[in-house]
Scaffold this motif. Structure first.
Motif, short mmCIF file in Angstrom:
data_model
loop_
_atom_site.label_atom_id
_atom_site.label_comp_id
_atom_site.label_asym_id
_atom_site.label_seq_id
_atom_site.Cartn_x
_atom_site.Cartn_y
_atom_site.Cartn_z
N GLU A 16 0.83 -1.21 0.00
CA GLU A 16 0.00 0.00 0.00
C GLU A 16 0.86 1.26 0.00
N ARG A 17 0.29 2.32 -0.56
CA ARG A 17 0.94 3.63 -0.48
C ARG A 17 0.43 4.28 0.79
N ARG A 18 1.37 4.78 1.60
CA ARG A 18 1.02 5.40 2.88
C ARG A 18 2.15 6.32 3.28
N GLY A 19 1.91 7.11 4.31
CA GLY A 19 2.95 7.98 4.83
C GLY A 19 4.10 7.15 5.38
N LEU A 20 5.30 7.52 5.03
CA LEU A 20 6.49 6.81 5.46
C LEU A 20 7.20 7.57 6.58
N LEU A 21 7.91 6.82 7.40
CA LEU A 21 8.79 7.39 8.42
C LEU A 21 10.21 7.11 7.99
#
Length: 187
Positions: A16-21
């Motif tokens: 999935e595409r999501r906010g990364l850290l």
């Protein structure tokens, strides 16, 4: 010499595409520079970017401040400079805590697509900001929010939570040869 690759060396990820850290740590130069480069890339793609610097003071006018402000990317100094220059470490701690409140609010608001927490490892290492609260905030942020944390000595729990960790390692540095910092290149 090496032959150029003629076959793609990896399969396209299907996750999935999501906010990364992302965490940029280590004793080498380039952690903040890498974060600012990512901020420019994100801004160029229309993402809303905000940068907090935990050591730089509020009125700082370094080259990155001038350039980012000219592009409309908010960058905010939260500290009072290097700790060895601080006249009052309790005041430095208070600035870090107040700055963390502002950064935390930005992270949780969902108003920003990328939040850079430059030099954030230092107040974490000094115990000025609760590591558990910091990690809980990162876990609680809206799913689309990307975060970059920079600074030396990133705590292991932060590294474990991160999606991407880059460790900058000094191979050679002009300062060790007696060359002073160069305006516009490094400080």
């Amino acid at each position: 010499m090496e032959e150029p690759k003629r076959v793609k060396p990896y399969a396209k990820p299907q996750g999935e595409r999501r906010g990364l850290l992302l965490v940029y740590t280590g004793d080498g130069k380039g952690k903040s520079t890498a974060a600012f480069g990512l901020a420019l890339r994100a801004h160029g793609r229309g993402l809303r970017v905000r940068i907090f610097q935990f050591l730089k003071h509020q009125g700082a006018r370094f080259g990155e401040h001038r350039a980012l402000e000219a592009l409309g990317i908010p960058i905010e100094g939260l500290g009072d400079g290097f700790t060895w220059k601080s006249r009052d470490l309790e005041a430095s701690k208070a600035l870090a805590l107040e700055g963390w409140k502002r950064a935390k609010e930005a992270l949780l608001s969902g108003a920003w697509d990328l939040v850079v927490l430059d030099e954030a490892t230092y107040p974490l290492r000094y115990g000025w900001i609760s590591l558990e609260e910091f990690l809980d905030t990162l876990r609680s942020r809206p799913r689309h929010v990307h975060v970059v944390v920079t600074g030396r000595g990133a705590p292991e729990p932060l590294l474990a939570l991160a999606d991407t960790v880059t460790e900058m390692r000094k191979v050679k540095h002009a300062f060790d040869l007696g060359v002073p910092a160069q305006v516009g290149v490094e400080h």
